[in-house]
Design an enzyme around this catalytic site. Sequence first.
Site, PDB file in Angstrom:
ATOM      1  CG  HIS A 117     -20.600   5.891 -17.997  1.00  0.00           C
ATOM      2  ND1 HIS A 117     -21.734   6.652 -17.836  1.00  0.00           N
ATOM      3  CD2 HIS A 117     -19.906   6.465 -19.006  1.00  0.00           C
ATOM      4  CE1 HIS A 117     -21.702   7.666 -18.704  1.00  0.00           C
ATOM      5  NE2 HIS A 117     -20.610   7.570 -19.430  1.00  0.00           N
ATOM      6  CB  CYS A 128      -0.965  -5.096  -9.309  1.00  0.00           C
ATOM      7  SG  CYS A 128      -2.424  -5.966  -8.696  1.00  0.00           S
ATOM      8  CB  SER A 189     -30.801  13.539 -18.703  1.00  0.00           C
ATOM      9  OG  SER A 189     -29.477  13.160 -18.333  1.00  0.00           O
ATOM     10  CD  GLU A 215     -37.983  14.727 -17.586  1.00  0.00           C
ATOM     11  OE1 GLU A 215     -38.950  14.947 -16.823  1.00  0.00           O
ATOM     12  OE2 GLU A 215     -36.792  14.844 -17.229  1.00  0.00           O
TER      13      GLU A 215
HETATM   14  N1  APR Z   1     -38.774   5.463 -18.870  1.00  0.00           N
HETATM   15  C1  APR Z   1     -38.109   6.288 -19.715  1.00  0.00           C
HETATM   16  N2  APR Z   1     -37.311   7.309 -19.306  1.00  0.00           N
HETATM   17  C2  APR Z   1     -37.204   7.484 -17.971  1.00  0.00           C
HETATM   18  C3  APR Z   1     -37.868   6.661 -17.025  1.00  0.00           C
HETATM   19  C4  APR Z   1     -38.673   5.613 -17.531  1.00  0.00           C
HETATM   20  N3  APR Z   1     -39.349   4.790 -16.712  1.00  0.00           N
HETATM   21  N4  APR Z   1     -37.552   7.122 -15.766  1.00  0.00           N
HETATM   22  C5  APR Z   1     -36.717   8.164 -15.943  1.00  0.00           C
HETATM   23  N5  APR Z   1     -36.514   8.392 -17.252  1.00  0.00           N
HETATM   24  C6  APR Z   1     -35.643   9.387 -17.882  1.00  0.00           C
HETATM   25  C7  APR Z   1     -35.636  10.737 -17.232  1.00  0.00           C
HETATM   26  O1  APR Z   1     -36.655  11.557 -17.778  1.00  0.00           O
HETATM   27  C8  APR Z   1     -34.230  11.246 -17.615  1.00  0.00           C
HETATM   28  O2  APR Z   1     -34.278  11.893 -18.896  1.00  0.00           O
HETATM   29  O3  APR Z   1     -34.335   8.885 -17.761  1.00  0.00           O
HETATM   30  C9  APR Z   1     -33.410   9.960 -17.739  1.00  0.00           C
HETATM   31  C10 APR Z   1     -32.444   9.759 -16.582  1.00  0.00           C
HETATM   32  O4  APR Z   1     -31.480  10.775 -16.670  1.00  0.00           O
HETATM   33  P1  APR Z   1     -30.249  10.760 -15.659  1.00  0.00           P
HETATM   34  O5  APR Z   1     -30.735  10.535 -14.283  1.00  0.00           O
HETATM   35  O6  APR Z   1     -29.444  11.984 -15.982  1.00  0.00           O
HETATM   36  O7  APR Z   1     -29.413   9.442 -16.042  1.00  0.00           O
HETATM   37  P2  APR Z   1     -28.448   9.250 -17.275  1.00  0.00           P
HETATM   38  O8  APR Z   1     -28.921  10.017 -18.465  1.00  0.00           O
HETATM   39  O9  APR Z   1     -28.246   7.791 -17.432  1.00  0.00           O
HETATM   40  O10 APR Z   1     -27.074   9.904 -16.722  1.00  0.00           O
HETATM   41  C11 APR Z   1     -25.930   9.792 -17.557  1.00  0.00           C
HETATM   42  O11 APR Z   1     -24.574  10.693 -15.762  1.00  0.00           O
HETATM   43  O12 APR Z   1     -24.288  10.666 -13.484  1.00  0.00           O
HETATM   44  C12 APR Z   1     -23.742  10.229 -14.689  1.00  0.00           C
HETATM   45  O13 APR Z   1     -22.421   8.337 -15.122  1.00  0.00           O
HETATM   46  C13 APR Z   1     -23.711   8.735 -14.730  1.00  0.00           C
HETATM   47  O14 APR Z   1     -24.280   7.225 -16.538  1.00  0.00           O
HETATM   48  C14 APR Z   1     -24.715   8.379 -15.821  1.00  0.00           C
HETATM   49  C15 APR Z   1     -24.705   9.617 -16.698  1.00  0.00           C
END
Ligand code: APR
Length: 242
Positions: A117, A128, A189, A215
């Site tokens: 990303h 450009c 997620s 989770e």
């Molecule tokens: N350890 C492990 N997992 C964690 C922790 C932690 N300390 N803290 C949060 N999480 C988990 C949450 O449970 C969730 O499943 O990380 C995940 C974060 O999910 P998102 O906030 O949806 O982030 P991500 O999966 O990276 O999103 C994917 O969506 O918004 C777009 O481009 C953006 O790259 C991003 C993409």
Amino acid sequence: MNLESLAQSLKKSTRVAVLTGAGISAESGVPTFRDPGGIWAKFRPEELASMDAFLSHPERVWEWYHMRRKTVHEVKPNPGHKALVQLEKLIPEFQLITQNVDDLHNRAGQKNILELHGNLTRSYCVSCGEPASPDYLNQFEKEIPICPACGDKLRPDIIWFGEMLNPEILNSAIETARRCEIFLVAGTSALVYPAAGLPLEALNNGAQVFEFNLEETALSHLVHGHFSGPCGESLPQLLSLL
Ligand code: APR
């Protein structure tokens, strides 16, 4: 499957891939997107992370990215990032694939990274296409950065909603997922495609897939093992067994 048996499998593996999401940077202090209080709880993605938003309110979009870049600049890699740097040194063919744009894997010392990303430290000109250096970009606090080559607006080197991923990077990630023996998924997620399709590619090609998350996710019912808890703790625990 427990961490000990995953460690035993990793010791015998030559091709390992890891997909990370915002959760691996959470323990560094970088907000995730969809957790309670996450980025999308405060901002609407289409108002900040899309070309339409940039064309209609470039100053607002840049103000948000300048703020995110500043936040990331003030934090540092956590033990979860560092565990993956260690893992890379132990596995003959290792590939990190990240959805994160926070540059923390780079700053932790990771070598083989596919940035699906983009990256907050990078930008390029809308006209450009000239890339601007992170140092040049850092000269701008709130205002719209201007291309040093042609004078038009710079944009963040980030894949916005509705935009295609870099095909070379995506194809490498898909090839990596298809070839690997073990695929780890940490802190995502697993909702956003094509990134979320990579663990499925690995599964369909016979790899063992393991998830590290606080989770259950959309992926949890498909993986060979789910390690619940902060990956800043579970990943270093895994590395301590190798
Ligand atoms: N350890 C492990 N997992 C964690 C922790 C932690 N300390 N803290 C949060 N999480 C988990 C949450 O449970 C969730 O499943 O990380 C995940 C974060 O999910 P998102 O906030 O949806 O982030 P991500 O999966 O990276 O999103 C994917 O969506 O918004 C777009 O481009 C953006 O790259 C991003 C993409």
